[in-house]
Design a protein around this motif. Structure first.
Motif, PDB file in Angstrom:
ATOM      1  N   PRO A 109       0.817  -1.214   0.000  1.00  0.00           N
ATOM      2  CA  PRO A 109       0.000   0.000   0.000  1.00  0.00           C
ATOM      3  C   PRO A 109       0.852   1.266   0.000  1.00  0.00           C
ATOM      4  CG  PRO A 109      -0.017  -0.996   2.183  1.00  0.00           C
ATOM      5  CD  PRO A 109       0.744  -1.931   1.287  1.00  0.00           C
ATOM      6  N   LYS A 110       0.265   2.334  -0.505  1.00  0.00           N
ATOM      7  CA  LYS A 110       0.887   3.655  -0.393  1.00  0.00           C
ATOM      8  C   LYS A 110       0.086   4.433   0.638  1.00  0.00           C
ATOM      9  CE  LYS A 110       0.386   7.086  -3.608  1.00  0.00           C
ATOM     10  NZ  LYS A 110       0.228   8.489  -3.187  1.00  0.00           N
ATOM     11  N   ILE A 111       0.789   4.995   1.583  1.00  0.00           N
ATOM     12  CA  ILE A 111       0.139   5.840   2.593  1.00  0.00           C
ATOM     13  C   ILE A 111       0.545   7.277   2.324  1.00  0.00           C
ATOM     14  CG2 ILE A 111      -0.159   6.300   5.049  1.00  0.00           C
ATOM     15  CD1 ILE A 111       0.936   3.448   5.585  1.00  0.00           C
ATOM     16  N   ALA A 112      -0.424   8.135   2.029  1.00  0.00           N
ATOM     17  CA  ALA A 112      -0.132   9.545   1.745  1.00  0.00           C
ATOM     18  C   ALA A 112      -0.897  10.409   2.738  1.00  0.00           C
ATOM     19  CB  ALA A 112      -0.532   9.893   0.317  1.00  0.00           C
ATOM     20  N   THR A 113      -0.162  11.038   3.641  1.00  0.00           N
ATOM     21  CA  THR A 113      -0.850  11.844   4.663  1.00  0.00           C
ATOM     22  C   THR A 113      -1.622  13.002   4.030  1.00  0.00           C
ATOM     23  OG1 THR A 113       1.331  12.810   5.078  1.00  0.00           O
ATOM     24  CG2 THR A 113       0.480  11.298   6.733  1.00  0.00           C
ATOM     25  N   GLY A 114      -1.109  13.562   2.920  1.00  0.00           N
ATOM     26  CA  GLY A 114      -1.838  14.649   2.251  1.00  0.00           C
ATOM     27  C   GLY A 114      -3.209  14.181   1.763  1.00  0.00           C
ATOM     28  N   ASP A 115      -3.256  12.976   1.173  1.00  0.00           N
ATOM     29  CA  ASP A 115      -4.543  12.439   0.687  1.00  0.00           C
ATOM     30  C   ASP A 115      -5.495  12.201   1.864  1.00  0.00           C
ATOM     31  OD1 ASP A 115      -3.492  12.411  -1.858  1.00  0.00           O
ATOM     32  OD2 ASP A 115      -3.178  10.233  -1.933  1.00  0.00           O
ATOM     33  N   ILE A 116      -4.939  11.671   2.947  1.00  0.00           N
ATOM     34  CA  ILE A 116      -5.777  11.379   4.117  1.00  0.00           C
ATOM     35  C   ILE A 116      -6.336  12.677   4.699  1.00  0.00           C
ATOM     36  CG2 ILE A 116      -5.749  10.449   6.478  1.00  0.00           C
ATOM     37  CD1 ILE A 116      -3.477   8.524   5.428  1.00  0.00           C
ATOM     38  N   LEU A 117      -5.479  13.699   4.744  1.00  0.00           N
ATOM     39  CA  LEU A 117      -5.928  14.994   5.282  1.00  0.00           C
ATOM     40  C   LEU A 117      -6.979  15.632   4.367  1.00  0.00           C
ATOM     41  CD1 LEU A 117      -2.475  16.358   6.488  1.00  0.00           C
ATOM     42  CD2 LEU A 117      -4.418  15.759   7.962  1.00  0.00           C
ATOM     43  N   ARG A 118      -6.751  15.563   3.038  1.00  0.00           N
ATOM     44  CA  ARG A 118      -7.761  16.144   2.131  1.00  0.00           C
ATOM     45  C   ARG A 118      -9.093  15.413   2.265  1.00  0.00           C
ATOM     46  NH1 ARG A 118      -3.116  17.295  -0.706  1.00  0.00           N
ATOM     47  NH2 ARG A 118      -2.991  15.197  -1.551  1.00  0.00           N
ATOM     48  N   ALA A 119      -9.055  14.092   2.459  1.00  0.00           N
ATOM     49  CA  ALA A 119     -10.296  13.332   2.658  1.00  0.00           C
ATOM     50  C   ALA A 119     -10.972  13.765   3.963  1.00  0.00           C
ATOM     51  CB  ALA A 119     -10.005  11.832   2.659  1.00  0.00           C
ATOM     52  N   ALA A 120     -10.166  14.028   4.980  1.00  0.00           N
ATOM     53  CA  ALA A 120     -10.715  14.458   6.270  1.00  0.00           C
ATOM     54  C   ALA A 120     -11.368  15.838   6.150  1.00  0.00           C
ATOM     55  CB  ALA A 120      -9.611  14.479   7.334  1.00  0.00           C
ATOM     56  N   VAL A 121     -10.754  16.699   5.323  1.00  0.00           N
ATOM     57  CA  VAL A 121     -11.349  18.028   5.101  1.00  0.00           C
ATOM     58  C   VAL A 121     -12.688  17.872   4.386  1.00  0.00           C
ATOM     59  CG1 VAL A 121     -11.084  20.223   3.851  1.00  0.00           C
ATOM     60  CG2 VAL A 121      -9.136  19.257   5.103  1.00  0.00           C
ATOM     61  N   ARG A 122     -12.713  17.037   3.337  1.00  0.00           N
ATOM     62  CA  ARG A 122     -13.964  16.833   2.575  1.00  0.00           C
ATOM     63  C   ARG A 122     -15.054  16.245   3.459  1.00  0.00           C
ATOM     64  NH1 ARG A 122     -10.521  15.027  -1.531  1.00  0.00           N
ATOM     65  NH2 ARG A 122     -10.831  12.862  -0.925  1.00  0.00           N
ATOM     66  N   ALA A 123     -14.664  15.318   4.336  1.00  0.00           N
ATOM     67  CA  ALA A 123     -15.646  14.660   5.202  1.00  0.00           C
ATOM     68  C   ALA A 123     -15.992  15.518   6.413  1.00  0.00           C
ATOM     69  CB  ALA A 123     -15.110  13.297   5.651  1.00  0.00           C
ATOM     70  N   ASP A 124     -15.306  16.655   6.539  1.00  0.00           N
ATOM     71  CA  ASP A 124     -15.560  17.593   7.627  1.00  0.00           C
ATOM     72  C   ASP A 124     -15.437  16.932   9.000  1.00  0.00           C
ATOM     73  OD1 ASP A 124     -16.088  20.196   8.475  1.00  0.00           O
ATOM     74  OD2 ASP A 124     -18.246  19.850   8.634  1.00  0.00           O
ATOM     75  N   THR A 125     -14.404  16.115   9.170  1.00  0.00           N
ATOM     76  CA  THR A 125     -14.151  15.488  10.472  1.00  0.00           C
ATOM     77  C   THR A 125     -13.453  16.512  11.377  1.00  0.00           C
ATOM     78  OG1 THR A 125     -11.926  14.745   9.911  1.00  0.00           O
ATOM     79  CG2 THR A 125     -13.743  13.252   9.341  1.00  0.00           C
ATOM     80  N   ALA A 126     -13.296  16.156  12.649  1.00  0.00           N
ATOM     81  CA  ALA A 126     -12.620  17.058  13.597  1.00  0.00           C
ATOM     82  C   ALA A 126     -11.206  17.352  13.099  1.00  0.00           C
ATOM     83  CB  ALA A 126     -12.592  16.428  14.986  1.00  0.00           C
ATOM     84  N   LEU A 127     -10.501  16.307  12.654  1.00  0.00           N
ATOM     85  CA  LEU A 127      -9.141  16.506  12.134  1.00  0.00           C
ATOM     86  C   LEU A 127      -9.173  17.428  10.913  1.00  0.00           C
ATOM     87  CD1 LEU A 127      -6.082  15.815  11.897  1.00  0.00           C
ATOM     88  CD2 LEU A 127      -6.748  13.812  10.531  1.00  0.00           C
ATOM     89  N   GLY A 128     -10.093  17.176  10.007  1.00  0.00           N
ATOM     90  CA  GLY A 128     -10.190  17.986   8.790  1.00  0.00           C
ATOM     91  C   GLY A 128     -10.447  19.451   9.110  1.00  0.00           C
ATOM     92  N   ARG A 129     -11.317  19.687  10.051  1.00  0.00           N
ATOM     93  CA  ARG A 129     -11.631  21.084  10.411  1.00  0.00           C
ATOM     94  C   ARG A 129     -10.408  21.784  10.996  1.00  0.00           C
ATOM     95  NH1 ARG A 129     -16.696  18.868  11.717  1.00  0.00           N
ATOM     96  NH2 ARG A 129     -16.119  18.546  13.887  1.00  0.00           N
ATOM     97  N   GLN A 130      -9.627  21.040  11.772  1.00  0.00           N
ATOM     98  CA  GLN A 130      -8.438  21.662  12.372  1.00  0.00           C
ATOM     99  C   GLN A 130      -7.306  21.830  11.359  1.00  0.00           C
ATOM    100  OE1 GLN A 130      -7.587  20.294  16.623  1.00  0.00           O
ATOM    101  NE2 GLN A 130      -8.804  18.609  15.851  1.00  0.00           N
ATOM    102  N   ALA A 131      -7.238  20.897  10.412  1.00  0.00           N
ATOM    103  CA  ALA A 131      -6.099  20.892   9.484  1.00  0.00           C
ATOM    104  C   ALA A 131      -6.254  21.898   8.346  1.00  0.00           C
ATOM    105  CB  ALA A 131      -5.919  19.483   8.892  1.00  0.00           C
ATOM    106  N   LYS A 132      -7.485  22.211   7.986  1.00  0.00           N
ATOM    107  CA  LYS A 132      -7.744  22.938   6.730  1.00  0.00           C
ATOM    108  C   LYS A 132      -6.980  24.259   6.610  1.00  0.00           C
ATOM    109  CE  LYS A 132     -11.488  24.468   3.645  1.00  0.00           C
ATOM    110  NZ  LYS A 132     -10.520  25.061   2.763  1.00  0.00           N
ATOM    111  N   ARG A 133      -7.002  25.058   7.653  1.00  0.00           N
ATOM    112  CA  ARG A 133      -6.377  26.380   7.496  1.00  0.00           C
ATOM    113  C   ARG A 133      -4.859  26.287   7.327  1.00  0.00           C
ATOM    114  NH1 ARG A 133      -4.646  28.515  12.762  1.00  0.00           N
ATOM    115  NH2 ARG A 133      -5.258  27.011  14.342  1.00  0.00           N
TER     116      ARG A 133
END
Ligand code: ADP
Length: 187
Positions: free
Chosen positions: A27-51
């Motif tokens: 597998p390839k693990i890409a933290t950028g992809d995971i973070l962008r998915a978290a932003v799209r899903a509007d999770t707690a992590l995504g909300r904090q990471a976006k800015r």
């Protein structure tokens, strides 16, 4: 086999990482992809990471370290993975070293994709028109490059003494670069 792909934003880590992961069947693990998915899903992590992401800054380690821990702990990554976009700071590098060492594993190869800065900017601004990433504005791009130089490029010195760091020219065709990587990894 664990392989880290290190390189500035726009250096082709994602493209080459995907090819390498498919070829080696890991597998390839890409933290950028995971973070962008978290932003799209509007999770707690995504909300904090976006800015941080939109400004081209790193998401702070206190938000990332648990994510890295969880990703490396998945069954899919038990025997190997391509790491794309992390570790990106000294603290992340130490965490990855420790997590793998606790399992009797290590980073087998570190690939450094080498591309000059003007080419990086050109690629990212071209990509911006295709993908519409919110951090591909000229200002965020310049900042991402500066952050890479400041926080991530020093990791080269962390890995170099281990003797498994390979500098790969990141210019040429995708096939040519993939071939260089195959040679460096030895399979
Ligand atoms: P690029 O290499 O083009 O910057 P990524 O998808 O790897 O693209 O990262 C995009 C953004 O996501 C980064 O600018 C940063 O804000 C965040 N990010 C990704 N991975 C990490 C990480 N390991 N640590 C901190 N921030 C990260």
């Amino acid at each position: 086999m664990f392989i880290l792909i290190l390189g500035a934003p726009g250096s082709g880590k994602g493209t080459q990482g995907k090819r390498l992961a498919e070829r080696l069947g890991i597998p390839k693990i890409a933290t950028g992809d995971i973070l962008r998915a978290a932003v799209r899903a509007d999770t707690a992590l995504g909300r904090q990471a976006k800015r941080f992401m939109d400004a081209g800054n790193l998401v702070p380690d206190h938000l990332i370290l648990d994510l890295i821990k969880a990703e490396l702990a998945t069954p899919a990554a038990s025997a190997g993975a391509i790491l794309d976009g992390f570790p990106r700071t000294a603290a992340q590098a130490e965490l990855v070293d420790r997590l793998l060492a606790d399992r009797g594993q290590r980073l087998n190869h570190v690939l450094l994709l080498d591309v000059d800065e003007e080419e990086l900017v050109r690629r990212m601004l071209a990509r911006a028109r295709l993908e519409g990433r919110s951090d591909d504005t000229e200002e965020a791009v310049r900042n991402r490059l500066a952050v890479y130089q400041r926080d991530t490029a020093p990791l080269v010195a962390h890995y170099a003494p281990r003797g498994n760091l390979h500098r790969v020219p990141g210019t040429g065709t995708i096939d040519e670069i993939a071939e260089e990587i195959r040679r460096a990894v030895g399979r």
